[in-house]
Design a protein around this motif. Sequence first.
Motif, PDB file in Angstrom:
ATOM      1  N   ALA A 145      68.328  81.048  67.414  1.00 58.40           N
ATOM      2  CA  ALA A 145      67.772  81.894  66.362  1.00 58.40           C
ATOM      3  C   ALA A 145      68.408  81.598  65.003  1.00 58.40           C
ATOM      4  CB  ALA A 145      67.958  83.368  66.712  1.00 58.40           C
ATOM      5  N   MET A 146      69.331  80.666  64.961  1.00 57.58           N
ATOM      6  CA  MET A 146      69.918  80.233  63.696  1.00 57.58           C
ATOM      7  C   MET A 146      68.932  79.304  62.982  1.00 57.58           C
ATOM      8  SD  MET A 146      72.967  81.450  62.988  1.00 57.58           S
ATOM      9  CE  MET A 146      73.706  80.221  61.911  1.00 57.58           C
ATOM     10  N   PRO A 147      69.016  79.198  61.644  1.00 54.20           N
ATOM     11  CA  PRO A 147      68.128  78.288  60.910  1.00 54.20           C
ATOM     12  C   PRO A 147      68.295  76.851  61.399  1.00 54.20           C
ATOM     13  CG  PRO A 147      69.230  79.782  59.405  1.00 54.20           C
ATOM     14  CD  PRO A 147      69.881  79.978  60.739  1.00 54.20           C
ATOM     15  N   LEU A 148      67.176  76.157  61.611  1.00 60.36           N
ATOM     16  CA  LEU A 148      67.198  74.746  62.003  1.00 60.36           C
ATOM     17  C   LEU A 148      66.998  73.925  60.735  1.00 60.36           C
ATOM     18  CD1 LEU A 148      67.257  72.536  64.159  1.00 60.36           C
ATOM     19  CD2 LEU A 148      64.780  72.864  64.461  1.00 60.36           C
ATOM     20  N   LEU A 149      68.047  73.226  60.309  1.00 64.10           N
ATOM     21  CA  LEU A 149      68.028  72.505  59.034  1.00 64.10           C
ATOM     22  C   LEU A 149      68.088  71.001  59.263  1.00 64.10           C
ATOM     23  CD1 LEU A 149      70.618  74.740  57.131  1.00 64.10           C
ATOM     24  CD2 LEU A 149      68.120  74.982  57.168  1.00 64.10           C
ATOM     25  N   ALA A 150      67.486  70.258  58.354  1.00 64.49           N
ATOM     26  CA  ALA A 150      67.494  68.803  58.454  1.00 64.49           C
ATOM     27  C   ALA A 150      68.835  68.256  57.980  1.00 64.49           C
ATOM     28  CB  ALA A 150      66.352  68.215  57.617  1.00 64.49           C
ATOM     29  N   GLU A 151      69.438  67.388  58.771  1.00 68.39           N
ATOM     30  CA  GLU A 151      70.642  66.642  58.417  1.00 68.39           C
ATOM     31  C   GLU A 151      71.865  67.516  58.168  1.00 68.39           C
ATOM     32  OE1 GLU A 151      69.703  64.132  55.169  1.00 68.39           O
ATOM     33  OE2 GLU A 151      68.239  62.948  56.284  1.00 68.39           O
ATOM     34  N   GLN A 152      71.853  68.749  58.612  1.00 68.99           N
ATOM     35  CA  GLN A 152      73.056  69.575  58.540  1.00 68.99           C
ATOM     36  C   GLN A 152      72.987  70.698  59.564  1.00 68.99           C
ATOM     37  OE1 GLN A 152      73.675  71.772  54.875  1.00 68.99           O
ATOM     38  NE2 GLN A 152      71.477  71.839  54.430  1.00 68.99           N
ATOM     39  N   TRP A 153      74.166  71.190  59.891  1.00 74.51           N
ATOM     40  CA  TRP A 153      74.246  72.292  60.824  1.00 74.51           C
ATOM     41  C   TRP A 153      74.119  73.597  60.051  1.00 74.51           C
ATOM     42  CZ3 TRP A 153      79.226  70.727  64.032  1.00 74.51           C
ATOM     43  CH2 TRP A 153      78.993  69.476  64.638  1.00 74.51           C
ATOM     44  N   SER A 154      73.888  74.678  60.796  1.00 75.11           N
ATOM     45  CA  SER A 154      73.923  76.010  60.187  1.00 75.11           C
ATOM     46  C   SER A 154      74.919  76.853  60.966  1.00 75.11           C
ATOM     47  CB  SER A 154      72.530  76.662  60.222  1.00 75.11           C
ATOM     48  OG  SER A 154      72.068  76.821  61.541  1.00 75.11           O
ATOM     49  N   ALA A 155      75.631  77.726  60.248  1.00 73.35           N
ATOM     50  CA  ALA A 155      76.684  78.505  60.909  1.00 73.35           C
ATOM     51  C   ALA A 155      76.847  79.850  60.218  1.00 73.35           C
ATOM     52  CB  ALA A 155      78.001  77.736  60.897  1.00 73.35           C
ATOM     53  N   ILE A 156      77.331  80.825  60.990  1.00 73.88           N
ATOM     54  CA  ILE A 156      77.627  82.155  60.455  1.00 73.88           C
ATOM     55  C   ILE A 156      78.691  82.807  61.322  1.00 73.88           C
ATOM     56  CG2 ILE A 156      75.893  83.439  61.771  1.00 73.88           C
ATOM     57  CD1 ILE A 156      75.322  84.998  59.142  1.00 73.88           C
ATOM     58  N   ALA A 157      79.513  83.621  60.722  1.00 82.18           N
ATOM     59  CA  ALA A 157      80.555  84.338  61.454  1.00 82.18           C
ATOM     60  C   ALA A 157      80.071  85.755  61.748  1.00 82.18           C
ATOM     61  CB  ALA A 157      81.838  84.369  60.646  1.00 82.18           C
ATOM     62  N   LEU A 158      80.187  86.129  63.004  1.00 84.37           N
ATOM     63  CA  LEU A 158      79.792  87.475  63.439  1.00 84.37           C
ATOM     64  C   LEU A 158      81.062  88.263  63.701  1.00 84.37           C
ATOM     65  CD1 LEU A 158      77.534  89.458  64.365  1.00 84.37           C
ATOM     66  CD2 LEU A 158      77.820  88.497  66.663  1.00 84.37           C
ATOM     67  N   GLU A 159      81.349  89.201  62.797  1.00 80.20           N
ATOM     68  CA  GLU A 159      82.586  89.981  62.925  1.00 80.20           C
ATOM     69  C   GLU A 159      82.388  91.142  63.893  1.00 80.20           C
ATOM     70  OE1 GLU A 159      84.003  91.205  59.142  1.00 80.20           O
ATOM     71  OE2 GLU A 159      84.235  89.161  58.365  1.00 80.20           O
ATOM     72  N   GLN A 160      83.397  91.345  64.741  1.00 70.37           N
ATOM     73  CA  GLN A 160      83.402  92.449  65.683  1.00 70.37           C
ATOM     74  C   GLN A 160      84.712  93.220  65.520  1.00 70.37           C
ATOM     75  OE1 GLN A 160      80.723  91.226  69.326  1.00 70.37           O
ATOM     76  NE2 GLN A 160      82.522  89.928  69.281  1.00 70.37           N
ATOM     77  N   SER A 161      84.798  94.345  66.179  1.00 74.77           N
ATOM     78  CA  SER A 161      85.972  95.219  65.996  1.00 74.77           C
ATOM     79  C   SER A 161      87.264  94.535  66.378  1.00 74.77           C
ATOM     80  CB  SER A 161      85.789  96.501  66.816  1.00 74.77           C
ATOM     81  OG  SER A 161      85.611  96.184  68.183  1.00 74.77           O
ATOM     82  N   ASP A 162      87.216  93.726  67.447  1.00 72.45           N
ATOM     83  CA  ASP A 162      88.452  93.107  67.925  1.00 72.45           C
ATOM     84  C   ASP A 162      88.428  91.591  67.848  1.00 72.45           C
ATOM     85  OD1 ASP A 162      86.466  92.796  69.757  1.00 72.45           O
ATOM     86  OD2 ASP A 162      87.709  93.255  71.512  1.00 72.45           O
ATOM     87  N   ASP A 163      87.360  91.034  67.322  1.00 72.97           N
ATOM     88  CA  ASP A 163      87.253  89.579  67.316  1.00 72.97           C
ATOM     89  C   ASP A 163      86.162  89.153  66.346  1.00 72.97           C
ATOM     90  OD1 ASP A 163      87.649  86.952  67.926  1.00 72.97           O
ATOM     91  OD2 ASP A 163      86.508  86.995  69.805  1.00 72.97           O
ATOM     92  N   THR A 164      86.187  87.885  65.986  1.00 73.79           N
ATOM     93  CA  THR A 164      85.128  87.297  65.174  1.00 73.79           C
ATOM     94  C   THR A 164      84.615  86.064  65.898  1.00 73.79           C
ATOM     95  OG1 THR A 164      86.096  88.060  63.098  1.00 73.79           O
ATOM     96  CG2 THR A 164      84.548  86.228  62.970  1.00 73.79           C
ATOM     97  N   GLN A 165      83.302  85.946  66.007  1.00 77.94           N
ATOM     98  CA  GLN A 165      82.703  84.799  66.663  1.00 77.94           C
ATOM     99  C   GLN A 165      81.936  83.969  65.645  1.00 77.94           C
ATOM    100  OE1 GLN A 165      80.451  86.550  69.963  1.00 77.94           O
ATOM    101  NE2 GLN A 165      82.128  85.999  71.350  1.00 77.94           N
ATOM    102  N   VAL A 166      81.989  82.664  65.804  1.00 77.29           N
ATOM    103  CA  VAL A 166      81.277  81.744  64.909  1.00 77.29           C
ATOM    104  C   VAL A 166      80.100  81.139  65.678  1.00 77.29           C
ATOM    105  CG1 VAL A 166      81.443  79.673  63.472  1.00 77.29           C
ATOM    106  CG2 VAL A 166      83.401  81.229  63.674  1.00 77.29           C
ATOM    107  N   ILE A 167      78.907  81.324  65.128  1.00 79.40           N
ATOM    108  CA  ILE A 167      77.688  80.823  65.766  1.00 79.40           C
ATOM    109  C   ILE A 167      77.245  79.581  64.995  1.00 79.40           C
ATOM    110  CG2 ILE A 167      75.329  81.390  66.450  1.00 79.40           C
ATOM    111  CD1 ILE A 167      76.158  84.384  66.141  1.00 79.40           C
ATOM    112  N   VAL A 168      77.126  78.462  65.690  1.00 77.16           N
ATOM    113  CA  VAL A 168      76.799  77.184  65.044  1.00 77.16           C
ATOM    114  C   VAL A 168      75.581  76.557  65.733  1.00 77.16           C
ATOM    115  CG1 VAL A 168      77.628  74.881  64.424  1.00 77.16           C
ATOM    116  CG2 VAL A 168      79.228  76.811  64.504  1.00 77.16           C
ATOM    117  N   ARG A 169      74.600  76.173  64.906  1.00 70.39           N
ATOM    118  CA  ARG A 169      73.457  75.429  65.434  1.00 70.39           C
ATOM    119  C   ARG A 169      73.545  73.993  64.924  1.00 70.39           C
ATOM    120  NH1 ARG A 169      67.043  77.132  65.683  1.00 70.39           N
ATOM    121  NH2 ARG A 169      66.465  75.479  67.156  1.00 70.39           N
ATOM    122  N   GLN A 170      73.513  73.034  65.884  1.00 68.16           N
ATOM    123  CA  GLN A 170      73.653  71.620  65.535  1.00 68.16           C
ATOM    124  C   GLN A 170      72.312  70.894  65.478  1.00 68.16           C
ATOM    125  OE1 GLN A 170      76.364  71.468  68.981  1.00 68.16           O
ATOM    126  NE2 GLN A 170      77.650  70.141  67.690  1.00 68.16           N
ATOM    127  N   GLY A 171      71.343  71.372  66.213  1.00 67.61           N
ATOM    128  CA  GLY A 171      70.047  70.695  66.272  1.00 67.61           C
ATOM    129  C   GLY A 171      69.033  71.546  66.984  1.00 67.61           C
TER     130      GLY A 171
END
Length: 423
Positions: A145-171
């Motif tokens: 569900a992350m943006p699918l971009l040409a020639e680059q990845w897309s990423a976002i950090a999802l902050e939670q109460s006890d942790d932060t997760q990084v979601i990365v789409r490569q292709g």
Amino acid sequence: MAETLYIRLGSKKQAVVHWLILSDNGEEIIASGELKSAEQLNDLSEKARQRQVNVLVPSCDVVLKRLTVPGKSQRAVKLAVPYMLEEDLAQDVEELFFAYADLPADEQGHNCYTAIVAHEQMQAWKSWLVDANINTKSMLPEVLAMPLLAEQWSAIALEQSDDTQVIVRQGAWQGFTLDAMTWQLQCHSLHVDDSEEESIHIAAYSPLAHTEKLTINAMPEELPLALLAKHYSQSTFNLLQGDYKVKSEHSMAFKHWMSVAAMAVCAVLLTFAYKGTQLWQLNSQVANTEQAIVDSYKKAFPKTKRVRVSTIKSQLNQKLAQLGGANDSEGFLAMLAKVQPAFTQVSQLKPNSLKFDGKRQELRIQALADSYQHFEQFKAALEKTGLSIKQGAQNNQGDKVSGSFSIVNKRSRQSNSNTRGGN
């Protein structure tokens, strides 16, 4: 299009659950929030009742694989995939669920795309939603569900109460979700070969830790779940397939009535089939009987060319009328009955031909015998029966004698004489 409720579940029941309601045009956020755990999903039951529900799950629990599998049959390909990946998986294939995406082959020749999840995890996600009376027909790994971009990845950090997760789409079928600490360690290995100077470009929708080999392109910051919700519909993939495909109540009711209707139709068809079989058997017997009648008639009257069962009775009556009926004392049959004893007495005389003149009631016999004496004996035997016999010429044919007889019933002759006298 109605408003849509997006729910991002965690890996465990105690993990934070993110939710967001997006407007019908997909641009405006109506409401959003967090639940401390999946145990509070009941708080979203009312919100889910009148809205479409789309569910996102952590990509750390879903393995995306691209494969090149020989064969044209999709069924054969899907049967082969689990065992092709068996050595690369941490669990037995029997414990894993394989979902497949309908995507075209890529430049590397990959023609099979599968998402692998533990059955235990799939069952947990479904049970949390069922317990909260939340119905959904769609479940998607968050990286898709992350943006699918040409020639680059897309990423976002999802902050939670006890942790932060990084979601990365490569292709199109590549991506991962990592916790913040693991992401920092991973950054050192996320680079191209040392022989190349170009770095990996990442479109970041939130601040991210990075190394010199990563080129971060800062994008307008967005609420993580809002970003995922806006690009959710770009993916046609759905984890809820196979044994996990949701059956709607309408579909269940329809199938129930269809099964009842199918049983009724089956009963009717069986009845018709039974009756049809009986009818076919009767028709077959009738056809065999009619053919036997025709064969018998042709055997009796070989000169007949065309025979119909419907006309055989009348044809037989005509033949009997020509020969004399069974109750006719002056017909052909009655005369044969009188002649037969003479043939028995003089067995050395054999008939070559029999001809009957119905009008004159005259039987003409052409016969062969061993001697002239047999003809005399045959004539004497006939005269004892009350028949009038006129013996024709007799000739030698080698060691045999041929001759003829004209036989008339005396009653018939008297009747004919009386008729002529009267006239």
